[in-house]
Scaffold this active site. Structure first.
Site: not given
Lengths: 609, 609
Positions: A69, A115, A117, A176, A237, A356, A381
């Site tokens: 982001h 994007g 996370l 942050n 931040k 995985e 899996f």
């Protein structure tokens, strides 16, 4: 002017770009860009080495923005480095622009889309591994957020980095303190992050993320002492703009025009500096000139063979003719038969253990450097890595996945081990190839086809040994199908793949006794589906169609055929409609309605006047 | 006879049962049962408290077998405790038996299905949370394997356990050194596990997993000092049978008959002991008599409202009438609007941070104790928990999921944030309800319907504010649909859901100008689909059908309709067929072919002679 002064100026420029871009776009995440501006300046203009004119230069250091982001500041850094024109920054988030809201490889310096996370560290592990494997002097830098360290995938990757001894991997965590909706679990305390990374075997460095000389010092130390090393950077931040600094409620929110003006007054005017002259060039290095064929000699199978075994045999043979092929395992290589590749090419085989997500993420990173990863585990899996597979699509990644032990036909191990939704993972992905071979010969052909396809390919394999249907010479192109039985006046067409092809053939023989003809199509290429053949053949059987598959109803072969025929045939769809249980393979095929006897009954239903 | 002697006898009985059961079944994992036999004896007959006659007793300690492949020894422990008849053990893995290859709640003492590794600790966290919330004196014990500690989900759960202060949670790791295909990353070294759990905030205890008095001592200490505590038990895979002890290549492999005989000679005859008398009874406790209604008063929306906002409002109202409802968030509650529930009911709201796997796993655990968890995040990020969702199905779990920010209509944030495959996750699951409301009124109704449905329900919500289509009074039963426009002689039927309903209505108005009538169906219940209405209505429009959805082609509404109509209509399927990019919502609907103009064109194609 010291180097630190220069870098502070660049950081200010990055801040100003980020603020302006997001306000102009009307959306985006400026505050998270501001917290990492000093770190970005130090990395891109004080530490990393890369050739501005060539994102593919083999000597380049690589950068992964795991906290995707913060894309605006990445685009700003590329503008400052002279990689893209500064004017282009105004295109942020426009539909025509490569500068998307979160990074994707539409911008050629981005090696993997981020994007979602907690995925970047795995990608970084894969890239760093690829650099080592390909004798690149480059290192890999991963910029992470503190919030995303809650993702388990981060710790899978952390373990792998140490296991593979990646001294060329550096992670930077922008601590942050603030997540999207509230403060993170650990706030501004670096201690918990330090303890965790240390416990996983990393070298840990702490720094004030706004102290440029300190950041440079830490990076210099890591250059000497090696990695995997993590820089835990305490940051603010919104740093630099008083009214948004360290405030909750400012995640993913651009400044309004009037706020931007106030902010720019605080940050000061755009400092005059040509950032480009600070970029450090890479060491010279050439991409290896390795063998890269796809055609390998097929095995002369003589007896019943599990398609999973043929996968392993085919992969090993592919490995002999193509040195870019690597194999990744999640501690099931004796079940998927990836062990054959592991035995022959240990230096190109990577054990991800039971992790995985990291396995697929690493594969993504290796593919970004030109390797062709074959990633195999039980199909069930692969659900664990669905998000990584999704992001692989947005990364335009050239990765190959194999899911073994599909369907109820695995038998006694029970539902947790049965891949019954795997086609529904891969079929929705635009451009993804889904291959589901029914015998050993076609499996080897599918391994070659998967390797040749540039993009994501998925191969679905079966646990039990199954009969041979084809020959060594037979071709199985992507998008093809095989008509296995055809008679004049066939009563119906059965479309099957994998183990149900064998059930369909049994049903055919059964119905022959009653003089009922059955057309059988092996739809081994589930995606793209050979809809032309299916339309033609089914029209010849009065539009009476049975699709039979060892998969749940949604998203598999049955719905692919229904969508493809879209009104041109009457379809009975046999598939696993209940939550299955342990039992013997043949019992389960019978109990869940996908055996020969059910096909016979469906044909009788269709032809009943 | 000391207590330790008794427990050693029971451990021997558990070993003998496990060996016999797996040999008789012809498959299974005896060696992993043998490594944990002493631990199991100590837990089930020396430490845990439970009422043998009632798996739902509110005072019970709960047990989660995270290493689900060790199911035989779990069944053996239940037999020893007198919960199931010993003779039933011979049914292991038979299609008619509740004693499956991996545990599922078909056996009523099993609270959640396991067998996909690394999930049990999250389930345990959820159960322990539920025990605290419901004032149960019970504790939760999770038996884990060492190999599965490579799964990131374990560390998500580890962090959550500490964050929630679960002093009633105990994990035991059976460190038997050997994975399925090779030794684990850390082998027999307890140090790395100890460091990791300690770094995550756990109390760590080490023990020789075959030393019964030592195990009892550790468990006693934990009883006093509290959790979350982990017992790292060093064990020998195959312990007790010399020729399989600590040997690679013996995972998931039963002994042959003659091997079994040799093994039983080594282990000795079945010790004579009535294990049942060692079971400790639970403290008395009653399940709370909380409010548990579903009907809540609907909001009188007056203006455009995002369905995600209506979800939040509806959930909060549901929370007022039903005290078993809990909400779980992955740090996006200000986007999903779960924050409304969090604000009103903080004690029933659980922040999982950015750890979706653990979020769903916790929900599974809470549901097992009777809570009704509403779990919300961006639909795209539910892919992260696909494996947990899959296992929730095999757990017959009563959980509710909500995915917000679906489709390209989210706009500028780009593809990584767009839920374009979520219906393909939920639709394949037998019995799963998928609801996709198109306005605020129907969203609140869907919240109630999801809560009432016993099983997995999924609600799909849209980011932008959208027009109101219905009223407060309108009913939206599971399996229903709404015919929004109907005229005599309609040229075609458009089947839509969510945001595309609005596009369909625009197309309707557009075509009205040309005197072309369009039938519009809001298929808010994507699963089960109201196929009866769809068949009837589409027949009245000459079998001309357009399905339009903000989702990839595979596994969504389009394929559901195609499968449902299966030959009874000609279908044009408008959906997102390319990898999308950043842009404005309306631009993206247009660019990816799912806007009103594309519907108009599709109608024209269908009616062209």
């Amino acid at each position: 002017m010291t180097r630190a002064d220069d870098l502070r100026k660049i950081a200010t420029r990055l801040r100003i770009h980020s603020l302006r871009m997001t306000t102009r776009a009307g959306s985006g995440h400026p505050t998270t860009c501001l917290s990492m501006a000093d770190l970005m300046a130090c990395l891109f203009f004080g530490e990393m080495r890369y050739k501005v004119s060539d994102p593919e230069d083999w000597g380049n250091d690589e950068f992964v923005l795991s906290k995707g982001h913060a894309a605006p500041i990445l685009w700003a850094a590329y503008a400052e480095a002279g990689i893209i024109p500064e004017e282009e920054l105004t295109d942020l988030r426009k539909i025509s622009s490569r500068l998307e809201g979160h990074p994707t490889p539409r911008m050629s310096w981005v090696k993997a889309a981020t994007g979602s996370l907690g995925q970047g560290l795995s990608v970084g592990v894969g890239i760093a591994l690829a650099q080592k494997l390909g004798h690149s002097p480059g290192r890999t830098f991963v910029m992470m957020g503190d919030g995303e360290c809650a993702e388990g995938a981060v710790w899978e990757a952390a373990a792998a980095a140490v296991n593979f001894g990646l001294e060329n991997l550096v992670a930077v965590v922008d601590v942050n303190r603030l997540g999207q909706s509230e403060p993170t679990m650990h706030g501004h305390h670096l201690g918990p992050y330090a303890r965790k990374f240390k416990a996983f075997g990393w070298a840990v460095h702490r720094v004030n993320g706004h102290d440029v000389p300190a950041i440079l010092e830490v990076l210099k130390n890591i250059r000497k002492s090696g990695g995997p090393a993590v820089v835990l950077a305490k940051t603010i931040k919104g740093k630099g703009v008083s009214f948004i600094e360290d405030k909750n409620g400012w995640h993913g929110k651009p400044l309004k025009e009037e706020e931007l003006e106030r902010a720019l007054q605080e940050v000061g005017p755009l400092p005059a500096i040509d950032s480009r002259r600070l970029v450090r060039s890479p060491q010279k290095a050439l991409r290896p000139a390795w063998k890269s064929s796809f055609a390998f000699e097929r095995t002369a199978y003589a007896d019943k063979t599990a398609t999973r075994l043929a996968y392993g045999i085919g992969l090993e043979k592919l490995g002999r003719v193509n040195e870019w092929v690597v194999a990744l395992d999640g501690d099931v290589k004796n079940s998927t038969y990836a062990e054959k590749f592991f035995a022959s090419f240990p230096e190109r085989s990577f054990q991800s253990y039971i992790a995985e997500q990291n396995m697929v993420g690493m594969g993504l990173g290796m593919a970004a450097k030109g390797f062709i990863p074959f990633i195999a585990t039980f199909a069930a899996f692969l659900t664990r890595a669905h998000d990584q597979i999704r992001m692989a699509a947005y990364s335009f990644a050239n990765i190959k996945l194999c899911g073994s032990h599909v369907g109820v036909s695995i038998g006694e191990d029970g539902p947790s081990q049965m891949g019954l939704e795997d086609m529904a993972i891969f079929r929705p992905i635009p451009g993804c190839v889904v291959l589901y071979p029914s015998d050993a010969f076609s499996t080897e052909a599918c391994v070659e086809a998967a390797a040749r396809h540039k993009g994501i390919s998925y191969i679905r394999t079966t646990r039990p040994a199954t009969a041979l249907l084809y020959s060594r010479k037979e071709k199985f192109p992507v998008g093809g199908s095989k008509v296995l039985r055809r008679h004049d006046g066939d009563a119906a067409t059965v479309i099957a793949a994998g183990i149900t092809v064998l059930e369909a053939l049994k049903a055919h023989d059964e119905l022959q006794k009653e003089n009922i003809g059955l057309r059988i199509i092996d739809a081994y290429s589930v995606q793209p589906l050979d809809i032309e053949t299916i339309v033609r053949e089914t029209a010849q059987t009065g539009g009476r169609v049975i699709v039979v598959e060892d998969h749940f109803p949604g998203g598999g072969l049955g719905e692919a055929v229904a969508a493809g025929l879209a009104g041109r045939a009457r379809i009975i769809h046999l598939c696993v409609r209940d939550l299955p249980r342990s039992g013997k393979p043949q019992e389960l095929l019978e109990a869940y309605g996908i055996s020969a006897s059910h096909i016979v009954r469906a044909v009788q239903d269709l032809i009943r006047p």
